[in-house]
Design a protein around this motif. Structure first.
Motif, PDB file in Angstrom:
ATOM      1  N   SER A  16       0.838  -1.196   0.000  1.00  0.00           N
ATOM      2  CA  SER A  16       0.000   0.000   0.000  1.00  0.00           C
ATOM      3  C   SER A  16       0.869   1.241   0.000  1.00  0.00           C
ATOM      4  O   SER A  16       1.982   1.245   0.547  1.00  0.00           O
ATOM      5  CB  SER A  16      -0.912   0.027   1.226  1.00  0.00           C
ATOM      6  OG  SER A  16      -1.747  -1.107   1.266  1.00  0.00           O
ATOM      7  N   PHE A  17       0.334   2.300  -0.602  1.00  0.00           N
ATOM      8  CA  PHE A  17       0.926   3.628  -0.529  1.00  0.00           C
ATOM      9  C   PHE A  17      -0.153   4.535   0.058  1.00  0.00           C
ATOM     10  O   PHE A  17      -1.054   4.981  -0.651  1.00  0.00           O
ATOM     11  CB  PHE A  17       1.366   4.122  -1.908  1.00  0.00           C
ATOM     12  CG  PHE A  17       2.502   3.339  -2.496  1.00  0.00           C
ATOM     13  CD1 PHE A  17       3.812   3.739  -2.292  1.00  0.00           C
ATOM     14  CD2 PHE A  17       2.258   2.190  -3.241  1.00  0.00           C
ATOM     15  CE1 PHE A  17       4.866   3.017  -2.824  1.00  0.00           C
ATOM     16  CE2 PHE A  17       3.300   1.467  -3.787  1.00  0.00           C
ATOM     17  CZ  PHE A  17       4.612   1.868  -3.576  1.00  0.00           C
ATOM     18  N   GLY A  18      -0.097   4.753   1.350  1.00  0.00           N
ATOM     19  CA  GLY A  18      -1.168   5.475   2.023  1.00  0.00           C
ATOM     20  C   GLY A  18      -2.457   4.673   1.916  1.00  0.00           C
ATOM     21  O   GLY A  18      -2.500   3.484   2.249  1.00  0.00           O
ATOM     22  N   ALA A  19      -3.511   5.314   1.405  1.00  0.00           N
ATOM     23  CA  ALA A  19      -4.796   4.624   1.258  1.00  0.00           C
ATOM     24  C   ALA A  19      -4.885   3.831  -0.037  1.00  0.00           C
ATOM     25  O   ALA A  19      -5.877   3.137  -0.272  1.00  0.00           O
ATOM     26  CB  ALA A  19      -5.935   5.650   1.311  1.00  0.00           C
ATOM     27  N   ASN A  20      -3.855   3.911  -0.862  1.00  0.00           N
ATOM     28  CA  ASN A  20      -3.864   3.239  -2.162  1.00  0.00           C
ATOM     29  C   ASN A  20      -3.283   1.834  -2.044  1.00  0.00           C
ATOM     30  O   ASN A  20      -2.079   1.664  -1.885  1.00  0.00           O
ATOM     31  CB  ASN A  20      -3.067   4.071  -3.177  1.00  0.00           C
ATOM     32  CG  ASN A  20      -3.225   3.567  -4.593  1.00  0.00           C
ATOM     33  OD1 ASN A  20      -4.122   2.769  -4.890  1.00  0.00           O
ATOM     34  ND2 ASN A  20      -2.359   4.022  -5.472  1.00  0.00           N
ATOM     35  N   LEU A  56      12.770  -2.458  -2.545  1.00  0.00           N
ATOM     36  CA  LEU A  56      12.797  -1.183  -3.271  1.00  0.00           C
ATOM     37  C   LEU A  56      11.396  -0.655  -3.573  1.00  0.00           C
ATOM     38  O   LEU A  56      11.196   0.062  -4.551  1.00  0.00           O
ATOM     39  CB  LEU A  56      13.574  -1.346  -4.586  1.00  0.00           C
ATOM     40  CG  LEU A  56      15.074  -1.601  -4.469  1.00  0.00           C
ATOM     41  CD1 LEU A  56      15.684  -1.861  -5.841  1.00  0.00           C
ATOM     42  CD2 LEU A  56      15.782  -0.429  -3.787  1.00  0.00           C
ATOM     43  N   ALA A  57      10.435  -1.006  -2.723  1.00  0.00           N
ATOM     44  CA  ALA A  57       9.066  -0.548  -2.966  1.00  0.00           C
ATOM     45  C   ALA A  57       8.936   0.962  -2.809  1.00  0.00           C
ATOM     46  O   ALA A  57       8.068   1.585  -3.416  1.00  0.00           O
ATOM     47  CB  ALA A  57       8.096  -1.251  -2.025  1.00  0.00           C
ATOM     48  N   GLY A  58       9.796   1.573  -2.000  1.00  0.00           N
ATOM     49  CA  GLY A  58       9.746   3.024  -1.835  1.00  0.00           C
ATOM     50  C   GLY A  58       9.536   3.415  -0.381  1.00  0.00           C
ATOM     51  O   GLY A  58       8.985   2.645   0.413  1.00  0.00           O
ATOM     52  N   PRO A  59       9.966   4.617  -0.005  1.00  0.00           N
ATOM     53  CA  PRO A  59       9.927   5.029   1.407  1.00  0.00           C
ATOM     54  C   PRO A  59       8.513   5.189   1.964  1.00  0.00           C
ATOM     55  O   PRO A  59       8.300   5.092   3.160  1.00  0.00           O
ATOM     56  CB  PRO A  59      10.676   6.374   1.400  1.00  0.00           C
ATOM     57  CG  PRO A  59      10.565   6.873  -0.006  1.00  0.00           C
ATOM     58  CD  PRO A  59      10.571   5.651  -0.871  1.00  0.00           C
ATOM     59  N   ARG A  60       7.525   5.460   1.116  1.00  0.00           N
ATOM     60  CA  ARG A  60       6.159   5.659   1.609  1.00  0.00           C
ATOM     61  C   ARG A  60       5.318   4.394   1.520  1.00  0.00           C
ATOM     62  O   ARG A  60       4.107   4.429   1.732  1.00  0.00           O
ATOM     63  CB  ARG A  60       5.484   6.782   0.816  1.00  0.00           C
ATOM     64  CG  ARG A  60       6.144   8.140   0.981  1.00  0.00           C
ATOM     65  CD  ARG A  60       5.397   9.221   0.228  1.00  0.00           C
ATOM     66  NE  ARG A  60       5.452   9.017  -1.221  1.00  0.00           N
ATOM     67  CZ  ARG A  60       4.449   8.612  -1.965  1.00  0.00           C
ATOM     68  NH1 ARG A  60       3.277   8.352  -1.405  1.00  0.00           N
ATOM     69  NH2 ARG A  60       4.584   8.445  -3.268  1.00  0.00           N
ATOM     70  N   SER A  61       5.953   3.277   1.198  1.00  0.00           N
ATOM     71  CA  SER A  61       5.201   2.042   1.003  1.00  0.00           C
ATOM     72  C   SER A  61       5.037   1.277   2.312  1.00  0.00           C
ATOM     73  O   SER A  61       5.858   1.370   3.226  1.00  0.00           O
ATOM     74  CB  SER A  61       5.925   1.151  -0.008  1.00  0.00           C
ATOM     75  OG  SER A  61       7.201   0.778   0.489  1.00  0.00           O
ATOM     76  N   LEU A  62       3.975   0.526   2.383  1.00  0.00           N
ATOM     77  CA  LEU A  62       3.754  -0.421   3.475  1.00  0.00           C
ATOM     78  C   LEU A  62       3.680  -1.803   2.841  1.00  0.00           C
ATOM     79  O   LEU A  62       2.751  -2.104   2.087  1.00  0.00           O
ATOM     80  CB  LEU A  62       2.452  -0.104   4.221  1.00  0.00           C
ATOM     81  CG  LEU A  62       2.053  -1.111   5.316  1.00  0.00           C
ATOM     82  CD1 LEU A  62       3.117  -1.179   6.409  1.00  0.00           C
ATOM     83  CD2 LEU A  62       0.694  -0.746   5.899  1.00  0.00           C
ATOM     84  N   VAL A  63       4.679  -2.636   3.132  1.00  0.00           N
ATOM     85  CA  VAL A  63       4.775  -3.981   2.543  1.00  0.00           C
ATOM     86  C   VAL A  63       4.518  -5.005   3.635  1.00  0.00           C
ATOM     87  O   VAL A  63       5.208  -5.032   4.661  1.00  0.00           O
ATOM     88  CB  VAL A  63       6.169  -4.214   1.910  1.00  0.00           C
ATOM     89  CG1 VAL A  63       6.269  -5.622   1.318  1.00  0.00           C
ATOM     90  CG2 VAL A  63       6.455  -3.161   0.849  1.00  0.00           C
ATOM     91  N   ARG A  64       3.515  -5.843   3.409  1.00  0.00           N
ATOM     92  CA  ARG A  64       3.175  -6.896   4.381  1.00  0.00           C
ATOM     93  C   ARG A  64       3.027  -8.220   3.640  1.00  0.00           C
ATOM     94  O   ARG A  64       2.548  -8.248   2.501  1.00  0.00           O
ATOM     95  CB  ARG A  64       1.856  -6.555   5.093  1.00  0.00           C
ATOM     96  CG  ARG A  64       1.916  -5.321   5.978  1.00  0.00           C
ATOM     97  CD  ARG A  64       0.545  -4.908   6.492  1.00  0.00           C
ATOM     98  NE  ARG A  64      -0.282  -4.348   5.425  1.00  0.00           N
ATOM     99  CZ  ARG A  64      -1.392  -4.884   4.964  1.00  0.00           C
ATOM    100  NH1 ARG A  64      -1.823  -6.035   5.470  1.00  0.00           N
ATOM    101  NH2 ARG A  64      -2.085  -4.306   4.006  1.00  0.00           N
ATOM    102  N   ALA A  65       3.450  -9.306   4.279  1.00  0.00           N
ATOM    103  CA  ALA A  65       3.311 -10.627   3.680  1.00  0.00           C
ATOM    104  C   ALA A  65       3.327 -11.686   4.779  1.00  0.00           C
ATOM    105  O   ALA A  65       4.011 -11.519   5.803  1.00  0.00           O
ATOM    106  CB  ALA A  65       4.443 -10.897   2.688  1.00  0.00           C
TER     107      ALA A  65
END
Length: 546
Positions: A16-20, A56-65
């Motif tokens: 996710s990127f914020g609400a996206n 490398l998803a980006g600093p504003r990303s939220l990565v969950r798995a």
């Protein structure tokens, strides 16, 4: 690596990127020596998935798995320092645009040497030897010369090979290739795909990201189709391509122009506009005079301290009213130089261009002014040809006015008419083109080209940067407009499937010369020149277990 341990395992990946929320519940596993292709349109989540797998998803990303591991190592909680230790050493990353991925101020050999210097203890002499070995392994001629060159001194195919050499320098267990052949010539793309196939056969696991179904069918043994951040279909490549189950996969396959006859619709009817009823232009039967006649065009470029370069030599052709003449060839074959001479943007050293049966190339620009609106152009990258300060409405108004004063109400109506003709909503008028999608920008470029009511359009790689489904919509649109308006197209492309689908006749160019020409089906079904046969052999096709 132990063959029983997956090179890559992902379970319920969400990004996710914020609400996206751009990636949703993506799961797959990749064994050593296997290749999985993630396919889908721009915005489907392919590249974000790939970047998330290497931190490398980006600093504003939220990565969950629930699980994400490389060669059995859990990488979900790694910091950037740990990731830097893995990237290059355990995971190689091949990006789409080698020109921007390689430092333009550093020699190619130094780019490749960096991975060896940072991750190994071998001596400088051993590293230099390994660099040459790598450049040779990816098929570059004269490795010593190439190692000393800058990226800007190499062709597109050479740069992509150098990038692959850098990615495989440390024999990583996993290679991630993100659109590795987009915009490459057919023969160069075929060579890059063959190289990737060889690396896979040598034991590398490979994750290939692409919207090109023909390209992935040549390398991948399994395919996962992504739409709106989710995998909607997956399985062995021959199953997904030969017997697709999901409607989105079927739509992607229908959009591929290969094997689709002239005037066959590639996209659903709802995706291309019915347009506005207009009077058709002259048909070839009504007007036998060619709209363009090129006679023995030649152009040589001279650079200080360098040998003269003959870009075009003795090129001639005719384009009839309401017809499409395709021009194919690799980069450097002289296609665009020929187009610029036809447009009157470049003066030929010898030969001539006639427009509507009258002299064109020999005229001064002031003498061309009255006729120039009848000759338009559509380019590969429309955004770079738009004034960034102008809105959609202002771009079209500028193309319409050409210094003339018009009734404001009629002007507004014509802008709305043009937008409708290319299937764009009038609500987009106030938008800046930079905020539009790639397909919308290309439709805007077509609307701008149509504004002065041209009879001939020069289409220079008009769909090469588009996803297959957007490409299909634009090709259908061009076909519809040609039949409604009686337009003639000079259609330039390195994509043989697109040219075959769109053209009545074709020119094959190599080294600045026409090596073969004729009706498109005759040339494609029975090519006479070895170069034409080589191009057709290299042109990607979808292999679905055949």
């Amino acid at each position: 690596m132990n063959g029983s341990v997956p090179a890559l395992e992902v379970r319920n990946l969400n990004v996710s990127f914020g609400a996206n929320h751009v990636v949703r519940d993506v799961s797959f596993s990749l064994q050593p020596g296997s290749c999985l292709a993630l396919v889908g349109e721009s915005g489907s989540g392919k590249s974000v998935t790939a970047r998330s797998l290497i931190g490398l998803a980006g600093p504003r990303s939220l990565v969950r798995a629930e699980a994400m591991s490389l060669a059995g190592r859990d990488v979900r909680a790694l910091g950037q320092r740990a990731w830097r230790g893995l990237r290059g050493k355990d995971v190689g990353f091949i990006l789409q645009d080698a020109l921007t991925s390689l430092d333009p101020l550093r020699r190619i050999g130094r780019e490749i040497d960096d991975a060896l210097r940072l991750h190994t203890d071998v001596s400088p002499a051993q590293r230099a030897s390994r660099v040459l070995e790598l450049l040779e392994s990816v098929g570059l001629d004269d490795p010593a010369l190439r190692a000393g060159q800058l990226s800007g001194e190499l062709s597109g195919g050479m740069r992509q090979r150098a990038l692959i050499a850098s990615a495989i320098a440390l024999d990583p267990a996993l290679l991630i290739a993100d659109e590795p052949t987009t915009a490459l010539d057919a023969t160069i793309a075929a060579q890059v795909l063959d190289l990737l196939g060889e690396l896979r056969q040598q034991g590398s696991a490979m994750l290939m990201i692409s919207h090109d179904l023909a390209a992935v069918s040549r390398v991948a043994d399994s395919i996962a189709v992504m739409q709106s951040g989710r995998i909607v279909e997956s399985g062995p490549a021959e199953q997904v391509l030969g017997d697709p189950q999901h409607e989105y996969t079927k739509r992607l396959l229908r959009a591929v122009p290969a094997g689709k006859p002239r005037h066959t619709r590639l996209s659903p009817a709802a995706e291309t506009p019915s347009g506005i009823e207009v009077q058709a232009g002259p048909s070839p039967a009504q007007d036998p005079v060619p709209v363009i006649t090129a006679r023995s065009l030649s152009k040589t470029f001279r650079a200080p301290g360098r040998k003269d370069f003959a870009a075009v030599s003795d090129v001639g052709f005719e384009l009839l009213a309401g017809q499409t003449l395709g021009v194919v060839g690799e980069s450097g074959s002289g296609k665009t130089t020929t187009a610029r001479m036809v447009l009157g943007l470049l003066a030929p050293d010898s030969g001539s261009v006639e427009l509507f049966g009258e002299q064109w190339s020999a005229l001064r620009e002031s003498e061309r002014r009255a006729t120039r609106p009848k000759l338009g152009a559509i380019y590969q990258d429309p955004l770079s040809s738009f004034d960034p300060r102008m809105s959609v409405e202002k771009l079209l108004a500028d193309a319409l006015s050409a210094g003339a004063t018009r009734n404001p109400r009629a002007h507004r109506a014509r802008i709305d008419e043009l937008l409708g003709l290319v299937g764009l909503e009038t609500s987009l008028s106030a938008r800046n083109p930079a905020t539009l999608s790639g397909g919308q920008r290309q439709r805007l470029a077509i609307a701008r080209a149509l504004a002065p009511n041209p009879r001939v359009l020069i289409c220079d790689e008009p769909v090469s940067a588009l996803d297959v489904s957007i490409q299909a919509q634009v090709l259908d649109l061009l076909d519809d407009l040609q039949r409604k308006l009686g337009l003639s197209y000079l259609f330039i492309s390195h994509d043989l499937a697109v040219v075959r689908h769109m053209s009545d006749d074709v020119l094959v160019m190599q080294g600045g010369s026409v090596v073969e020409s004729g009706p498109v089906e005759s040339v494609f079904n029975d090519p006479q020149h070895p170069y034409t046969r080589a191009l057709l052999s290299a042109s990607p096709r979808i292999f679905a277990g055949d």
